[in-house]
Design a protein around this motif. Structure first.
Motif, short mmCIF file in Angstrom:
data_model
loop_
_atom_site.label_atom_id
_atom_site.label_comp_id
_atom_site.label_asym_id
_atom_site.label_seq_id
_atom_site.Cartn_x
_atom_site.Cartn_y
_atom_site.Cartn_z
N PHE A 1 6.90 -2.12 1.67
CA PHE A 1 7.08 -3.27 0.78
C PHE A 1 7.25 -2.87 -0.70
O PHE A 1 7.36 -3.75 -1.56
N MET A 2 7.27 -1.57 -1.00
CA MET A 2 7.51 -1.15 -2.39
C MET A 2 9.01 -1.15 -2.68
O MET A 2 9.83 -0.77 -1.84
N ALA A 3 9.38 -1.59 -3.88
CA ALA A 3 10.79 -1.60 -4.31
C ALA A 3 10.84 -1.24 -5.78
O ALA A 3 10.27 -1.93 -6.62
N PRO B 1 5.54 -3.40 -6.03
CA PRO B 1 5.44 -4.08 -4.74
C PRO B 1 6.30 -5.34 -4.71
O PRO B 1 6.32 -6.11 -5.66
N ASP B 2 7.02 -5.53 -3.61
CA ASP B 2 7.83 -6.72 -3.43
C ASP B 2 6.96 -7.81 -2.80
O ASP B 2 6.43 -7.63 -1.69
N ALA B 3 6.81 -8.93 -3.48
CA ALA B 3 5.89 -9.98 -3.06
C ALA B 3 6.25 -10.55 -1.69
O ALA B 3 5.38 -10.76 -0.84
N GLU B 4 7.51 -10.80 -1.46
CA GLU B 4 7.92 -11.42 -0.19
C GLU B 4 7.67 -10.49 0.99
O GLU B 4 7.14 -10.90 2.02
N ARG B 5 8.04 -9.21 0.82
CA ARG B 5 7.82 -8.27 1.92
C ARG B 5 6.33 -8.02 2.15
O ARG B 5 5.88 -7.88 3.29
N PHE B 6 5.56 -7.96 1.06
CA PHE B 6 4.11 -7.76 1.20
C PHE B 6 3.49 -8.89 2.00
O PHE B 6 2.71 -8.67 2.93
N GLU B 7 3.81 -10.13 1.64
CA GLU B 7 3.22 -11.28 2.33
C GLU B 7 3.61 -11.28 3.81
O GLU B 7 2.78 -11.58 4.68
N LYS B 8 4.84 -10.93 4.09
CA LYS B 8 5.31 -10.96 5.48
C LYS B 8 4.61 -9.89 6.31
O LYS B 8 4.13 -10.15 7.42
N ILE B 9 4.51 -8.66 5.76
CA ILE B 9 3.95 -7.54 6.51
C ILE B 9 2.43 -7.66 6.64
O ILE B 9 1.88 -7.64 7.75
N GLU C 1 -6.74 0.75 0.89
CA GLU C 1 -6.77 1.92 0.00
C GLU C 1 -5.46 2.09 -0.75
O GLU C 1 -5.28 3.04 -1.50
N MET C 2 -4.53 1.17 -0.57
CA MET C 2 -3.21 1.31 -1.18
C MET C 2 -3.26 1.25 -2.70
O MET C 2 -2.55 1.97 -3.39
N VAL C 3 -4.10 0.36 -3.24
CA VAL C 3 -4.20 0.25 -4.71
C VAL C 3 -4.73 1.55 -5.32
O VAL C 3 -4.29 1.97 -6.39
N ALA C 4 -5.68 2.19 -4.63
CA ALA C 4 -6.24 3.45 -5.15
C ALA C 4 -5.19 4.55 -5.13
O ALA C 4 -5.15 5.40 -6.04
N ILE C 5 -4.32 4.56 -4.13
CA ILE C 5 -3.25 5.56 -4.05
C ILE C 5 -2.29 5.38 -5.22
O ILE C 5 -1.91 6.34 -5.90
N LEU C 6 -1.90 4.13 -5.46
CA LEU C 6 -1.00 3.86 -6.59
C LEU C 6 -1.64 4.26 -7.91
O LEU C 6 -0.99 4.84 -8.79
N TRP C 7 -2.92 3.94 -8.07
CA TRP C 7 -3.62 4.27 -9.32
C TRP C 7 -3.69 5.78 -9.53
O TRP C 7 -3.45 6.27 -10.63
N THR C 8 -4.02 6.50 -8.47
CA THR C 8 -4.12 7.97 -8.57
C THR C 8 -2.77 8.60 -8.89
O THR C 8 -2.70 9.61 -9.60
N LYS D 1 0.69 5.04 -11.11
CA LYS D 1 1.45 3.78 -11.07
C LYS D 1 0.48 2.62 -11.28
O LYS D 1 0.21 1.83 -10.38
N ARG D 2 -0.04 2.52 -12.48
CA ARG D 2 -1.12 1.59 -12.76
C ARG D 2 -0.68 0.14 -12.73
O ARG D 2 -1.38 -0.72 -12.20
N SER D 3 0.47 -0.14 -13.31
CA SER D 3 0.95 -1.52 -13.30
C SER D 3 1.22 -1.99 -11.87
O SER D 3 0.98 -3.15 -11.53
N ALA D 4 1.72 -1.06 -11.03
CA ALA D 4 1.98 -1.41 -9.63
C ALA D 4 0.66 -1.69 -8.90
O ALA D 4 0.60 -2.60 -8.06
N ALA D 5 -0.39 -0.92 -9.21
CA ALA D 5 -1.69 -1.13 -8.57
C ALA D 5 -2.25 -2.51 -8.93
O ALA D 5 -2.75 -3.25 -8.06
#
Length: 513
Positions: free
Chosen positions: A133-135, A139-147, A172-179, A182-186
């Motif tokens: 769901f990342m683009a 993160p793409d909101a529509e794909r995230f909600e669907k998956i 744990e996905m937010v922690a991966i992005l933060w590490t 990619k802080r804004s994405a987290a």
């Protein structure tokens, strides 16, 4: 019962996150994972064995930790409590984390295989799920909600009573992005979790390593992350404290440290401001002195040009005329002396001819009259031809056949740059040929000189001077002549040889200059 210990943290989490009106009691001596299987008894306030319905509000809690095992234990207890109560669990984590969580659940007597077979437990890979769901790093909101919404619904459907069941999820996905930086994405992903909870009721546990917020500038982002959660759990340094008084002392100590740190930051900011002021003052002084030195240097260059012009005129008018007069006198004497000594007079006449030729050459090299009288193009062609004859270096010249005169200072600067470039090619490059291109058709006069010799030293590429060392007055002179007219100078290794490109702005109106 107070559940301050990190070993009881998962039970406490599930009790709070699931939102039950009753409480979860644990048999004494069977605290997970220290001894035996986990025994869970659901009790309402009326001591009945039926579980009350969860409330409609989903919960979203973040766990900060220093020791990685603390998060694993908390997650295992959180998911284990849900599965033990007949609810659903979803784990989206790294392979290592999933393996450790499964191991702890098995040690606690939770039948994860049966729960997965029933469909009420899902374990997904965090990075693989992110990729779905990342683009463009967001993160793409529509794909995230669907998956993710589909995963939540399927886990709830696997329970015995989907309409009453609750879903406990760990991500744990937010922690991966933060590490990964990619802080804004987290933060955006945290917001998407909250939006998803409005449509698919579940409770979510997130985890962040505290060392990911080790810098002062991380404070604002830290608060932003906390704001996206309905609950915040400090690190084990706080949750491990057993007594309320001990916890309060810890809070007071942290407040004191924060106050001291704030005072230190204020002092550093003040010192930084003073340092910046001093730095700006020094920069102004350096700029002023640099401008003064440049002005003095240009005065020296112009004085040198004037002196060359004077010496050229003196050589031509005085020394040249004196040698010419001496030649005439020798011719008259040769007619009056003994005819037996004609060879001596012939040799003297040849010597005087050589002196006259050398004097004319020196005069023209110092300042060719053709530059003042006819202009730059004729002077360049004359000098290139003479340089080839004197040095034995083949010269390939590409220049306009004719053109309007430029201001004399600009023509002089271009001619002197050409002189210095060819002198360097002859003295240092040991090149057999030189290419010269003069272009006067654009907004700039561009002089391009390239030799095929040994090449300029690396420390001189792009700069006339480096590290404060003296690198030769010729390159410095070229640099200052170009700077005087607001032009650009490029010196580079050409492999083989060296290429010098000087670009000087042309005046808007050339006619009559």
């Amino acid at each position: 019962m107070r559940l301050a210990s990190p070993y009881n943290l998962g039970y406490c989490l599930y009790s709070r996150l699931a939102g039950y009106g009753g409480k979860i009691a644990f048999e004494v001596g069977k605290r997970f994972p220290k001894t035996g299987p986990m025994a869970i008894t659901m009790q309402s306030d009326a001591t009945s064995q039926t579980k009350e319905l969860p409330n409609s509000a989903s919960r979203h809690v973040v766990q900060f930790y220093k020791d990685d095992s603390v998060l694993t234990d908390a997650c295992a207890r959180f998911i284990g409590a849900a599965l033990g109560a007949g609810d659903a669990g979803v784990v989206i984590a790294t392979p290592e984390r999933r393996e450790r969580i499964a191991s702890r659940l098995s040690a606690a007597g939770v039948d994860t295989a049966q729960a997965r077979q029933q469909g009420r437990m899902a374990m997904l890979d965090a990075e693989e799920t992110l990729e779905k769901f990342m683009a463009d790093a967001s993160p793409d909101a529509e794909r995230f909600e669907k998956i993710i919404g589909n995963v939540i619904d399927q886990a709830r459907a696997g329970t015995s009573n989907p309409q009453r069941a609750h879903v406990a999820a760990f991500g744990e996905m937010v922690a991966i992005l933060w590490t990964e930086g990619k802080r804004s994405a987290a933060i955006e992903l945290e917001k998407l979790w909250n939006e998803l909870a409005k449509k698919h009721e579940f409770s979510l546990l997130c985890g962040y390593p505290m060392n990911g917020f080790a810098h002062g500038e991380d404070g604002e982002a830290f608060l932003e992350i906390c704001a996206e959660h309905t609950g915040v759990i400090p690190t084990e340094a706080y949750t491990g404290l057993m007594g309320e008084e001990e916890q309060l002392r810890q809070i007071a100590s942290l407040q004191q440290r924060a106050e001291a740190l704030e005072a230190e930051i204020t002092a550093r900011k003040k010192a930084q401001t003073e340092l910046e002021k001093s730095h700006a003052k020094l920069e102004r002084m350096v700029e002023k002195r640099t401008a003064l030195l440049r002005e003095l240097w240009m005065r020296l260059i112009h004085a040198q040009d004037d002196e060359r012009r004077r010496l050229s005129r003196d050589l031509h008018d005085n020394v040249g005329q004196s040698l010419a007069a001496a030649k005439i006198s020798v011719a008259h004497l040769s007619q009056r002396v003994d005819s037996r000594t004609p060879e001596a007079f012939r040799q003297l006449d040849l010597t005087l001819d050589a002196c006259l030729e050398e004097t004319r050459t020196l005069s023209y090299l110092l300042h060719p009259p053709i530059l003042d009288e006819v202009g730059l193009l004729s002077a360049v062609k004359w000098y290139a031809e003479g340089f080839a004859n004197r040095s034995g270096i083949r010269v390939n010249l590409e220049a306009p056949m004719d053109g309007a005169r430029l201001p004399l200072p600009l023509e002089t600067a271009l001619f002197r740059i050409l002189q210095e470039a060819l002198t360097n090619a002859h003295r240092h490059a040991k090149s057999e040929s030189v290419d010269i291109r003069l272009d006067l058709n654009g907004a700039n006069a561009v002089l391009d000189v390239r030799d095929y010799g040994e090449g300029i030293a690396p420390q001189l590429v792009g700069k006339p001077c480096a590290n404060g060392e003296k690198k030769g007055m010729g390159l410095v002179g070229i640099h200052e002549r170009v700077a005087e007219f607001g032009g650009k100078l490029q010196i580079e290794r050409a492999n083989p040889g060296t290429r010098l490109v000087a670009s000087l702005p042309l005046p808007d109106v050339r006619e009559g200059s």
